[in-house]
Motif scaffolding. Structure first.
Motif, mmCIF file in Angstrom:
data_model
loop_
_atom_site.group_PDB
_atom_site.id
_atom_site.type_symbol
_atom_site.label_atom_id
_atom_site.label_comp_id
_atom_site.label_asym_id
_atom_site.label_seq_id
_atom_site.Cartn_x
_atom_site.Cartn_y
_atom_site.Cartn_z
ATOM 1 N N GLU A 25 67.392 22.260 85.035
ATOM 2 C CA GLU A 25 68.066 21.816 86.255
ATOM 3 C C GLU A 25 69.286 22.659 86.590
ATOM 4 O OE1 GLU A 25 66.771 19.837 88.261
ATOM 5 O OE2 GLU A 25 65.338 18.700 87.083
ATOM 6 N N GLU A 26 70.024 23.065 85.565
ATOM 7 C CA GLU A 26 71.285 23.753 85.835
ATOM 8 C C GLU A 26 71.714 24.567 84.622
ATOM 9 O OE1 GLU A 26 75.852 22.239 86.526
ATOM 10 O OE2 GLU A 26 74.229 20.977 87.273
ATOM 11 N N ILE A 27 72.327 25.707 84.912
ATOM 12 C CA ILE A 27 72.954 26.527 83.873
ATOM 13 C C ILE A 27 74.345 26.873 84.364
ATOM 14 C CG2 ILE A 27 73.003 28.810 82.806
ATOM 15 C CD1 ILE A 27 70.090 28.798 82.571
ATOM 16 N N ALA A 28 75.338 26.722 83.505
ATOM 17 C CA ALA A 28 76.704 27.095 83.869
ATOM 18 C C ALA A 28 77.392 27.696 82.651
ATOM 19 C CB ALA A 28 77.481 25.876 84.358
ATOM 20 N N VAL A 29 78.108 28.780 82.877
ATOM 21 C CA VAL A 29 78.912 29.388 81.824
ATOM 22 C C VAL A 29 80.366 29.210 82.242
ATOM 23 C CG1 VAL A 29 79.454 31.480 80.546
ATOM 24 C CG2 VAL A 29 77.109 31.088 81.335
ATOM 25 N N ASP A 30 81.110 28.477 81.418
ATOM 26 C CA ASP A 30 82.510 28.200 81.708
ATOM 27 C C ASP A 30 83.393 28.739 80.591
ATOM 28 O OD1 ASP A 30 81.960 26.640 84.082
ATOM 29 O OD2 ASP A 30 81.329 25.008 82.743
ATOM 30 N N SER A 31 84.601 29.129 80.952
ATOM 31 C CA SER A 31 85.578 29.556 79.944
ATOM 32 C C SER A 31 86.476 28.383 79.596
ATOM 33 C CB SER A 31 86.434 30.701 80.481
ATOM 34 O OG SER A 31 85.632 31.833 80.678
ATOM 35 N N VAL A 32 86.638 28.157 78.301
ATOM 36 C CA VAL A 32 87.521 27.112 77.811
ATOM 37 C C VAL A 32 88.457 27.805 76.822
ATOM 38 C CG1 VAL A 32 87.667 24.899 76.610
ATOM 39 C CG2 VAL A 32 85.691 25.389 78.065
ATOM 40 N N GLY A 33 89.630 28.160 77.316
ATOM 41 C CA GLY A 33 90.542 28.956 76.494
ATOM 42 C C GLY A 33 89.921 30.320 76.262
ATOM 43 N N ARG A 34 89.825 30.717 75.009
ATOM 44 C CA ARG A 34 89.221 32.013 74.675
ATOM 45 C C ARG A 34 87.712 31.907 74.481
ATOM 46 N NH1 ARG A 34 93.376 34.567 70.261
ATOM 47 N NH2 ARG A 34 95.239 33.692 71.207
ATOM 48 N N LYS A 35 87.218 30.695 74.356
ATOM 49 C CA LYS A 35 85.794 30.489 74.110
ATOM 50 C C LYS A 35 85.050 30.264 75.420
ATOM 51 C CE LYS A 35 86.273 28.579 69.508
ATOM 52 N NZ LYS A 35 85.932 27.485 68.618
ATOM 53 N N ARG A 36 83.770 30.523 75.358
ATOM 54 C CA ARG A 36 82.907 30.234 76.499
ATOM 55 C C ARG A 36 81.965 29.096 76.125
ATOM 56 N NH1 ARG A 36 79.778 35.226 77.194
ATOM 57 N NH2 ARG A 36 80.102 35.269 74.971
ATOM 58 N N VAL A 37 81.602 28.313 77.136
ATOM 59 C CA VAL A 37 80.670 27.205 76.950
ATOM 60 C C VAL A 37 79.482 27.437 77.874
ATOM 61 C CG1 VAL A 37 80.337 24.704 77.117
ATOM 62 C CG2 VAL A 37 82.541 25.612 76.362
ATOM 63 N N LEU A 38 78.282 27.464 77.297
ATOM 64 C CA LEU A 38 77.049 27.554 78.066
ATOM 65 C C LEU A 38 76.488 26.147 78.169
ATOM 66 C CD1 LEU A 38 74.639 28.915 79.429
ATOM 67 C CD2 LEU A 38 73.739 29.426 77.140
ATOM 68 N N VAL A 40 73.651 23.730 79.646
ATOM 69 C CA VAL A 40 72.276 23.732 80.126
ATOM 70 C C VAL A 40 71.881 22.284 80.382
ATOM 71 C CG1 VAL A 40 69.883 24.335 79.574
ATOM 72 C CG2 VAL A 40 71.754 25.808 78.785
ATOM 73 N N VAL A 41 71.444 21.998 81.610
ATOM 74 C CA VAL A 41 71.040 20.649 81.986
ATOM 75 C C VAL A 41 69.524 20.645 82.162
ATOM 76 C CG1 VAL A 41 71.279 18.802 83.690
ATOM 77 C CG2 VAL A 41 73.253 20.224 83.096
ATOM 78 N N VAL A 42 68.855 19.733 81.457
ATOM 79 C CA VAL A 42 67.402 19.621 81.504
ATOM 80 C C VAL A 42 67.016 18.187 81.865
ATOM 81 C CG1 VAL A 42 67.064 21.467 79.820
ATOM 82 C CG2 VAL A 42 67.213 19.120 79.028
ATOM 83 N N ASP A 43 65.790 18.035 82.371
ATOM 84 C CA ASP A 43 65.297 16.710 82.736
ATOM 85 C C ASP A 43 63.782 16.779 82.843
ATOM 86 O OD1 ASP A 43 65.470 14.010 83.307
ATOM 87 O OD2 ASP A 43 66.292 14.271 85.306
ATOM 88 N N SER A 44 63.145 15.629 83.006
ATOM 89 C CA SER A 44 61.709 15.557 83.265
ATOM 90 C C SER A 44 61.437 14.263 84.010
ATOM 91 C CB SER A 44 60.895 15.611 81.970
ATOM 92 O OG SER A 44 60.909 14.360 81.322
ATOM 93 N N ASP A 45 60.210 14.116 84.469
ATOM 94 C CA ASP A 45 59.841 12.900 85.192
ATOM 95 C C ASP A 45 59.956 11.668 84.304
ATOM 96 O OD1 ASP A 45 59.360 14.387 87.448
ATOM 97 O OD2 ASP A 45 57.182 14.433 87.188
ATOM 98 N N THR A 46 59.810 11.848 83.008
ATOM 99 C CA THR A 46 59.890 10.721 82.072
ATOM 100 C C THR A 46 61.226 10.664 81.357
ATOM 101 O OG1 THR A 46 58.856 12.061 80.350
ATOM 102 C CG2 THR A 46 57.392 10.682 81.682
#
Length: 169
Positions: A25-38, A40-46
């Motif tokens: 559903e979604e991918i986002a790469v964000d910076s949190v201080g010196r670290k990065r956070v990837l 990933v949002v997933v889903d299905s019909d069930t």
């Protein structure tokens, strides 16, 4: 060829997520201080339970480790589902929200809070709750008339008696 990191990551990870029976559903790469956070949002019909989330997280982590998609720097991988108040942006989101209360912002202006009854290729049939003792009314919304739609959290759905029946049994 993709130009952004998110697009490259989507191309790399989407086949893996799909092979696990989920939609990316979604991918986002964000910076949190010196670290990065990837994220990933997933889903299905069930839906996606914790076991499926853990399985896809392990698979994504292994794939990322064998490539340089995230570069040399340290990062944290977070895999989750869209959450309770998800924004509806794809046809499948509307289908998955059938039976749920949704706040619609209309392209002609104004808002409407209604329950999705059915979804087809052109739009949604909704039930607008009655106000001050009036009966609910049915309405058709074409996708072109919807500027934005977000699922609403319901804590006490008055017509949901399924829990009472289970308690009585």
């Amino acid at each position: 060829m993709s130009t952004t990191q998110s697009e490259r990551l989507r191309e790399l990870l989407e086949p893996l997520v799909t092979s696990q029976g989920l939609d990316l559903e979604e991918i986002a790469v964000d910076s949190v201080g010196r670290k990065r956070v990837l994220r990933v949002v997933v889903d299905s019909d069930t839906g996606a339970d914790l076991d499926r989330i853990a399985d896809v997280s392990r698979a994504l982590s292994a794939k990322l480790d064998e490539t340089d998609a995230m570069g040399e720097g340290e990062y944290t991988l977070e895999v989750g589902t869209p959450g309770a108040e998800r924004l509806l942006t794809e046809h499948r989101h509307y289908v998955r929200a059938t039976g749920r209360l949704v706040k619609f912002q209309l392209t002609e202006g104004g808002e409407l809070v209604a329950r999705i009854l059915t979804v087809d290729g052109d739009g949604v049939d909704v039930e607008v709750p009655g106000v001050k003792g009036r009966k609910p009314t049915a309405r058709r919304l074409a996708f072109g008339d919807i500027a934005r739609a977000r699922v609403q959290v319901e804590f006490n759905r008055k017509d949901d008696t399924s829990h009472k029946k289970e308690e009585e049994a």
